[in-house]
Scaffold this active site. Structure first.
Site, mmCIF file in Angstrom:
data_model
loop_
_atom_site.group_PDB
_atom_site.id
_atom_site.type_symbol
_atom_site.label_atom_id
_atom_site.label_comp_id
_atom_site.label_asym_id
_atom_site.label_seq_id
_atom_site.Cartn_x
_atom_site.Cartn_y
_atom_site.Cartn_z
ATOM 1 C CG ASN A 6 -6.054 29.890 10.512
ATOM 2 O OD1 ASN A 6 -5.862 29.013 9.671
ATOM 3 N ND2 ASN A 6 -6.096 29.624 11.795
ATOM 4 C CG ASP A 8 -4.788 26.322 10.221
ATOM 5 O OD1 ASP A 8 -3.608 26.672 10.056
ATOM 6 O OD2 ASP A 8 -5.358 26.364 11.326
ATOM 7 N NE ARG A 17 -7.034 14.515 -6.151
ATOM 8 C CZ ARG A 17 -7.167 14.770 -7.434
ATOM 9 N NH1 ARG A 17 -6.145 15.187 -8.130
ATOM 10 N NH2 ARG A 17 -8.315 14.620 -8.013
ATOM 11 C CG HIS A 42 -3.805 25.091 15.127
ATOM 12 N ND1 HIS A 42 -5.088 24.977 15.625
ATOM 13 C CD2 HIS A 42 -3.001 24.460 16.026
ATOM 14 C CE1 HIS A 42 -5.051 24.294 16.761
ATOM 15 N NE2 HIS A 42 -3.799 23.952 17.019
ATOM 16 N NE ARG A 44 -6.620 21.477 14.871
ATOM 17 C CZ ARG A 44 -7.374 21.326 15.958
ATOM 18 N NH1 ARG A 44 -7.206 20.306 16.775
ATOM 19 N NH2 ARG A 44 -8.321 22.188 16.230
ATOM 20 N NE ARG A 48 -7.507 17.927 12.992
ATOM 21 C CZ ARG A 48 -8.503 18.159 13.844
ATOM 22 N NH1 ARG A 48 -9.453 19.011 13.529
ATOM 23 N NH2 ARG A 48 -8.554 17.539 14.996
ATOM 24 C CG HIS A 49 -4.969 22.029 9.357
ATOM 25 N ND1 HIS A 49 -4.044 22.555 10.236
ATOM 26 C CD2 HIS A 49 -6.171 22.129 9.978
ATOM 27 C CE1 HIS A 49 -4.677 22.952 11.316
ATOM 28 N NE2 HIS A 49 -5.963 22.701 11.216
ATOM 29 C CD GLU A 69 -4.597 29.255 15.781
ATOM 30 O OE1 GLU A 69 -5.144 28.142 15.913
ATOM 31 O OE2 GLU A 69 -5.078 30.164 15.111
ATOM 32 C CB THR A 99 -12.456 24.464 14.209
ATOM 33 O OG1 THR A 99 -11.624 25.627 14.312
ATOM 34 C CG2 THR A 99 -13.855 24.826 14.675
ATOM 35 C CG HIS A 190 -13.005 30.344 16.404
ATOM 36 N ND1 HIS A 190 -11.992 29.432 16.235
ATOM 37 C CD2 HIS A 190 -14.147 29.678 16.155
ATOM 38 C CE1 HIS A 190 -12.506 28.267 15.928
ATOM 39 N NE2 HIS A 190 -13.803 28.388 15.863
ATOM 40 N N GLY A 191 -14.498 32.394 13.826
ATOM 41 C CA GLY A 191 -15.867 32.515 13.308
ATOM 42 C C GLY A 191 -16.198 33.884 12.733
ATOM 43 C CG HIS A 213 -14.380 28.422 7.719
ATOM 44 N ND1 HIS A 213 -14.059 27.120 7.467
ATOM 45 C CD2 HIS A 213 -15.630 28.599 7.255
ATOM 46 C CE1 HIS A 213 -15.082 26.523 6.891
ATOM 47 N NE2 HIS A 213 -16.052 27.404 6.745
HETATM 48 N N1 PXP Z 1 -7.826 32.321 16.113
HETATM 49 C C1 PXP Z 1 -7.611 31.109 16.664
HETATM 50 C C2 PXP Z 1 -6.854 31.044 17.948
HETATM 51 C C3 PXP Z 1 -8.076 29.940 16.037
HETATM 52 O O1 PXP Z 1 -7.867 28.736 16.613
HETATM 53 C C4 PXP Z 1 -8.734 30.047 14.799
HETATM 54 C C5 PXP Z 1 -9.178 28.810 14.082
HETATM 55 O O2 PXP Z 1 -8.108 28.008 13.780
HETATM 56 C C6 PXP Z 1 -8.912 31.322 14.255
HETATM 57 C C7 PXP Z 1 -8.475 32.446 14.939
HETATM 58 C C8 PXP Z 1 -9.572 31.515 12.935
HETATM 59 O O3 PXP Z 1 -10.898 31.100 13.007
HETATM 60 P P1 PXP Z 1 -11.754 31.019 11.688
HETATM 61 O O4 PXP Z 1 -11.116 30.007 10.800
HETATM 62 O O5 PXP Z 1 -13.112 30.606 12.173
HETATM 63 O O6 PXP Z 1 -11.733 32.391 11.076
#
Ligand code: PXP
Length: 238
Positions: A6, A8, A17, A42, A44, A48-49, A69, A99, A190-191, A213
């Site tokens: 990801n 983003d 900037r 993603h 959005r 925002r990104h 996404e 997020t 995620h995470g 992230h």
């Molecule tokens: N999968 C989905 C559906 C998400 O929304 C996100 C965060 O945008 C991620 C994966 C990646 O999560 P992370 O940035 O915490 O690794």
């Protein structure tokens, strides 16, 4: 198990900037050259990104497997059908969130979701639904006609290293098994980070992890030394 990155946060930094650096496309190319399966971005509602031109460039210039996404809105549905990304992951979206907080609640609106994903599937896009590890959400995902789910690993990631970890992990494991028994392909994300990702190997058959992230955060430190040295060389030339 495959990895989708990801990107983003590259766009977040660029937008700070308001100019072109760091370049989203260049970041995606580095990921692809490393052998990742695809790039997740993603788009959005508030842009925002990631911005519209980013997803078009990722699809048309880089020609990578783009996992778009997006929220279940008419605007995003139209963009996806025009863009035709490799995959779409439908996520919940709240304007004030930092997020994506939690999975989609599709159990309560499964007919609505079925109607939303139908044109995407008919357009040949691999549709995935980002859901929590709950049986009713998996049943609703199956009903929608989507072939993929992405299990939200946020609760597991937050619980990692605490006495709640095993419980959260088992929820993911059982959910993956149940979804696979129905014929769904299971992704997760995620995470996830360098410490907690290893347990995903204990869940048989997870197809792809989507991680952002932790990779971008680590890249700051693995890349900072070279970046400073290169600038020092230029500054100390004489
Ligand atoms: N999968 C989905 C559906 C998400 O929304 C996100 C965060 O945008 C991620 C994966 C990646 O999560 P992370 O940035 O915490 O690794």
């Amino acid at each position: 198990m495959l990895l989708g990155v990801n990107i983003d946060h590259i766009a977040t930094l660029r937008n700070a900037r308001g100019e072109g650096e760091p370049c989203v496309l260049e970041a995606a190319k580095i990921c692809i050259d490393c052998g990742v399966n695809g790039i997740t971005a993603h788009l959005r509602e508030d842009r925002r990104h990631i911005r519209d031109n980013d997803v078009y460039d990722l699809k048309n210039k880089l020609k990578c497997k783009l996992n778009l996404e997006m929220a279940a809105t008419e605007e995003m549905q139209n963009i996806a059908i025009e863009l035709l990304p490799y995959a779409c992951c439908i996520v919940p979206e709240k304007r004030m969130e930092v997020t994506t907080e939690g999975g989609l609640n599709i159990a309560e609106k499964k007919e609505e979701i079925r109607q939303f994903v139908e044109p995407l599937i008919n357009a040949g896009i691999n549709v995935s639904l980002f859901i929590d590890a709950q049986k009713e959400q998996i049943d609703a995902a199956l009903y929608s006609g989507a072939k993929f789910i992405e299990l939200h690993t946020g609760a597991y990631s937050r619980a990692f290293g605490t006495d709640k970890e095993e419980n959260e992990f088992q929820k993911l494991k059982m959910a993956a098994k149940y979804a696979q028994s129905l014929g769904l392909t299971v992704n997760a994300g995620h995470g996830l980070n360098y410490l907690n990702v290893h347990r995903m190997h204990e869940i048989p058959g997870i197809y792809e992890l989507n991680i952002g992230h932790s990779i971008i955060s680590k890249a700051v430190f693995t890349g900072l030394k070279n970046a400073v040295k290169e600038m020092l060389n230029l500054v100390n030339k004489n």
